[in-house]
Scaffold this motif. Structure first.
Motif, PDB file in Angstrom:
ATOM      1  N   SER A 171       0.839  -1.198   0.000  1.00  0.00           N
ATOM      2  CA  SER A 171       0.000   0.000   0.000  1.00  0.00           C
ATOM      3  C   SER A 171       0.876   1.251   0.000  1.00  0.00           C
ATOM      4  N   ILE A 172       0.459   2.233  -0.791  1.00  0.00           N
ATOM      5  CA  ILE A 172       1.170   3.517  -0.820  1.00  0.00           C
ATOM      6  C   ILE A 172       0.252   4.647  -0.335  1.00  0.00           C
ATOM      7  N   ASP A 173      -0.742   4.291   0.457  1.00  0.00           N
ATOM      8  CA  ASP A 173      -1.706   5.287   0.934  1.00  0.00           C
ATOM      9  C   ASP A 173      -1.036   6.405   1.723  1.00  0.00           C
ATOM     10  N   ASN A 174       0.031   6.090   2.440  1.00  0.00           N
ATOM     11  CA  ASN A 174       0.699   7.093   3.273  1.00  0.00           C
ATOM     12  C   ASN A 174       1.876   7.771   2.573  1.00  0.00           C
ATOM     13  N   LEU A 175       1.953   7.597   1.254  1.00  0.00           N
ATOM     14  CA  LEU A 175       3.054   8.174   0.481  1.00  0.00           C
ATOM     15  C   LEU A 175       2.571   9.400  -0.286  1.00  0.00           C
ATOM     16  N   ASN A 176       3.274  10.504  -0.097  1.00  0.00           N
ATOM     17  CA  ASN A 176       2.939  11.748  -0.782  1.00  0.00           C
ATOM     18  C   ASN A 176       4.155  12.216  -1.578  1.00  0.00           C
ATOM     19  N   MET A 177       4.002  12.336  -2.885  1.00  0.00           N
ATOM     20  CA  MET A 177       5.110  12.766  -3.730  1.00  0.00           C
ATOM     21  C   MET A 177       5.024  14.267  -3.980  1.00  0.00           C
ATOM     22  N   VAL A 178       6.175  14.922  -3.867  1.00  0.00           N
ATOM     23  CA  VAL A 178       6.245  16.377  -3.995  1.00  0.00           C
ATOM     24  C   VAL A 178       7.267  16.725  -5.069  1.00  0.00           C
ATOM     25  N   ASN A 179       6.895  17.600  -5.978  1.00  0.00           N
ATOM     26  CA  ASN A 179       7.788  18.006  -7.060  1.00  0.00           C
ATOM     27  C   ASN A 179       8.242  19.450  -6.827  1.00  0.00           C
ATOM     28  N   ILE A 180       9.425  19.614  -6.235  1.00  0.00           N
ATOM     29  CA  ILE A 180       9.997  20.945  -6.037  1.00  0.00           C
ATOM     30  C   ILE A 180      11.479  20.917  -6.381  1.00  0.00           C
ATOM     31  N   ASP A 181      12.032  22.103  -6.559  1.00  0.00           N
ATOM     32  CA  ASP A 181      13.460  22.249  -6.810  1.00  0.00           C
ATOM     33  C   ASP A 181      14.143  22.527  -5.472  1.00  0.00           C
ATOM     34  N   LEU A 182      14.930  21.569  -5.005  1.00  0.00           N
ATOM     35  CA  LEU A 182      15.596  21.725  -3.712  1.00  0.00           C
ATOM     36  C   LEU A 182      16.667  22.815  -3.739  1.00  0.00           C
ATOM     37  N   ASN A 183      17.029  23.290  -4.915  1.00  0.00           N
ATOM     38  CA  ASN A 183      17.964  24.409  -5.012  1.00  0.00           C
ATOM     39  C   ASN A 183      17.281  25.754  -4.744  1.00  0.00           C
ATOM     40  N   ASN A 184      15.964  25.732  -4.667  1.00  0.00           N
ATOM     41  CA  ASN A 184      15.189  26.944  -4.407  1.00  0.00           C
ATOM     42  C   ASN A 184      14.857  27.015  -2.920  1.00  0.00           C
ATOM     43  N   LYS A 185      15.518  27.921  -2.211  1.00  0.00           N
ATOM     44  CA  LYS A 185      15.360  28.005  -0.753  1.00  0.00           C
ATOM     45  C   LYS A 185      13.915  28.286  -0.336  1.00  0.00           C
ATOM     46  N   THR A 186      13.220  29.139  -1.069  1.00  0.00           N
ATOM     47  CA  THR A 186      11.834  29.477  -0.724  1.00  0.00           C
ATOM     48  C   THR A 186      10.937  28.252  -0.798  1.00  0.00           C
ATOM     49  N   HIS A 187      11.109  27.459  -1.858  1.00  0.00           N
ATOM     50  CA  HIS A 187      10.305  26.242  -2.016  1.00  0.00           C
ATOM     51  C   HIS A 187      10.588  25.254  -0.882  1.00  0.00           C
ATOM     52  N   VAL A 188      11.848  25.116  -0.527  1.00  0.00           N
ATOM     53  CA  VAL A 188      12.227  24.201   0.545  1.00  0.00           C
ATOM     54  C   VAL A 188      11.642  24.666   1.872  1.00  0.00           C
ATOM     55  N   PHE A 189      11.785  25.929   2.164  1.00  0.00           N
ATOM     56  CA  PHE A 189      11.261  26.487   3.419  1.00  0.00           C
ATOM     57  C   PHE A 189       9.753  26.285   3.519  1.00  0.00           C
ATOM     58  N   ASP A 190       9.047  26.609   2.464  1.00  0.00           N
ATOM     59  CA  ASP A 190       7.585  26.487   2.478  1.00  0.00           C
ATOM     60  C   ASP A 190       7.145  25.040   2.688  1.00  0.00           C
ATOM     61  N   LEU A 191       7.851  24.123   2.053  1.00  0.00           N
ATOM     62  CA  LEU A 191       7.491  22.709   2.216  1.00  0.00           C
ATOM     63  C   LEU A 191       7.739  22.243   3.643  1.00  0.00           C
ATOM     64  N   LEU A 192       8.904  22.570   4.188  1.00  0.00           N
ATOM     65  CA  LEU A 192       9.222  22.151   5.550  1.00  0.00           C
ATOM     66  C   LEU A 192       8.272  22.793   6.570  1.00  0.00           C
ATOM     67  N   LYS A 193       7.877  24.005   6.315  1.00  0.00           N
ATOM     68  CA  LYS A 193       6.912  24.677   7.195  1.00  0.00           C
ATOM     69  C   LYS A 193       5.573  23.949   7.186  1.00  0.00           C
ATOM     70  N   LYS A 194       5.184  23.460   6.008  1.00  0.00           N
ATOM     71  CA  LYS A 194       3.913  22.752   5.869  1.00  0.00           C
ATOM     72  C   LYS A 194       3.977  21.335   6.440  1.00  0.00           C
ATOM     73  N   VAL A 195       5.055  20.631   6.123  1.00  0.00           N
ATOM     74  CA  VAL A 195       5.158  19.204   6.496  1.00  0.00           C
ATOM     75  C   VAL A 195       5.493  19.018   7.972  1.00  0.00           C
ATOM     76  N   LYS A 196       6.328  19.906   8.526  1.00  0.00           N
ATOM     77  CA  LYS A 196       6.784  19.773   9.926  1.00  0.00           C
ATOM     78  C   LYS A 196       7.316  18.358  10.199  1.00  0.00           C
ATOM     79  N   PRO A 197       8.342  17.931   9.472  1.00  0.00           N
ATOM     80  CA  PRO A 197       8.814  16.541   9.597  1.00  0.00           C
ATOM     81  C   PRO A 197       9.420  16.246  10.962  1.00  0.00           C
ATOM     82  N   GLU A 198       9.260  14.991  11.388  1.00  0.00           N
ATOM     83  CA  GLU A 198       9.945  14.522  12.593  1.00  0.00           C
ATOM     84  C   GLU A 198      11.291  13.929  12.234  1.00  0.00           C
ATOM     85  N   ALA A 199      11.487  13.643  10.935  1.00  0.00           N
ATOM     86  CA  ALA A 199      12.775  13.120  10.455  1.00  0.00           C
ATOM     87  C   ALA A 199      12.962  13.493   8.991  1.00  0.00           C
ATOM     88  N   VAL A 200      14.196  13.785   8.638  1.00  0.00           N
ATOM     89  CA  VAL A 200      14.552  14.087   7.255  1.00  0.00           C
ATOM     90  C   VAL A 200      15.714  13.187   6.846  1.00  0.00           C
TER      91      VAL A 200
END
Length: 318
Positions: A53-82
């Motif tokens: 099952s991939i029900d808990n899998l979310n794919m995100v298409n961003i450019d990790l070289n773009n600091k704004t995109h990275v910041f916004d994603l991390l702010k939204k996801v609030k990961p417990e691990a990276v």
């Protein structure tokens, strides 16, 4: 539900780590970052690994070289691990790309860690480092204290990020860890990697589409492990709040010739009839022997590889 972020998720390491989390059926959502918009092969690879099952899998298409995109994603996801598996993976390409590999690796790492610091989210963080960072010694097995003298742009990028991990872990008392991964392979590698190159050449020779296997040397010794085992090492470090650096490898060296013999035997071919040595294929200053000493991770957390070398090569063939 807690969230885990995996960069470079469509590569072999990301595949095995995704399987690890999804198979555990924990109350976690996986956010995977990939710049590829065509994910069909990624899902097919997960299916081949018998992910149910991939029900808990979310794919995100961003450019990790773009600091704004990275910041916004991390702010939204609030990961417990990276887990940072992203960035260029070819030593050879880094030698000709005029510094692009080094810059990309450093930018991605900085964008991730700087954003987490700004968000005051000091979650557990695994940085994929490489045995390529070490000086070209050819004797004792390599541990965390062995001198590092990177001799390629790829290795320089890994080394710079490795040093930052050590600094950040001390400065913020952060569970951020540099996992120094030795050669690890699987059926998902392409022909730009040595084991798959040997397999493809043998298969073509068997089918009379090729007549030679050309290698720079068969005497070089490396520490090859199954990618799934190495990823389990990364997972173990994150689950145990590790910080600093840990060598992740089998601790066992094998010659390139050992790979050739296993593969050609599988195809019922006499390797001596087809092997051609071309020393121009060798990288200048490359070590003849490079083997890990993973005693630190084993003594701290009980981790070690489980698949032996012969089994690994056969898995890569099939």
């Amino acid at each position: 539900m807690k969230n885990v972020l995996i960069t470079g998720i469509t590569g072999q390491d990301g595949l095995f780590l995704t399987k690890k989390y999804l198979d555990k059926k924990e109350d976690k959502s996986i956010f995977g970052i990939s710049r590829s918009k065509n994910l069909e092969s990624f899902y097919q690879n997960l299916e081949s690994l018998e992910v149910k099952s991939i029900d808990n899998l979310n794919m995100v298409n961003i450019d990790l070289n773009n600091k704004t995109h990275v910041f916004d994603l991390l702010k939204k996801v609030k990961p417990e691990a990276v887990y940072n598996f992203s960035g260029p993976s070819s030593v050879y390409k880094s030698l000709i790309d005029k510094g692009e590999s080094t810059t990309t690796m450093k930018n991605i790492f900085d964008n991730l860690t700087d954003s987490l610091i700004e968000l005051n989210n000091f979650c557990n963080f695994f940085q994929a480092s490489s045995s390529e960072m070490y000086e070209n010694i050819s004797n004792n097995a390599i541990n965390e204290n062995t001198k590092m003298v990177p001799n390629s742009p790829y290795a320089v990028g890994k080394y710079e990020n490795h040093k930052k991990v050590l600094k950040l872990s001390e400065e913020y008392n952060w569970n951020i860890v540099s996992g120094i991964m030795f050669n690890h392979e699987s059926e998902f590698r392409d022909d730009s990697y040595l084991i798959k190159k040997i397999i493809t050449s043998a298969k073509e020779i068997k089918n009379k589409k090729n007549s030679k296997l050309q290698l720079g040397s068969v005497d070089y010794v490396r520490d090859w492990s199954f990618a799934g085992d190495i990823v389990n090492g990364a997972y173990t470090l994150v689950q145990n709040n590790a910080k600093g650096s840990y060598v992740i490898g089998s601790g066992i060296g094998s010659k390139i010739l050992d790979i050739v013999k296993i593969v050609f035997n599988y195809y019922n071919l006499n390797w001596e009839n087809y092997l051609e040595i071309n020393e121009e294929l060798l990288r200048k200053g490359d070590a003849e022997i490079k083997v890990s000493n993973p005693s630190k991770i084993e003594s701290h957390f009980g981790w070690k590889t489980s698949m032996d070398f012969n089994e690994l090569i056969l898995r890569c063939i099939s």
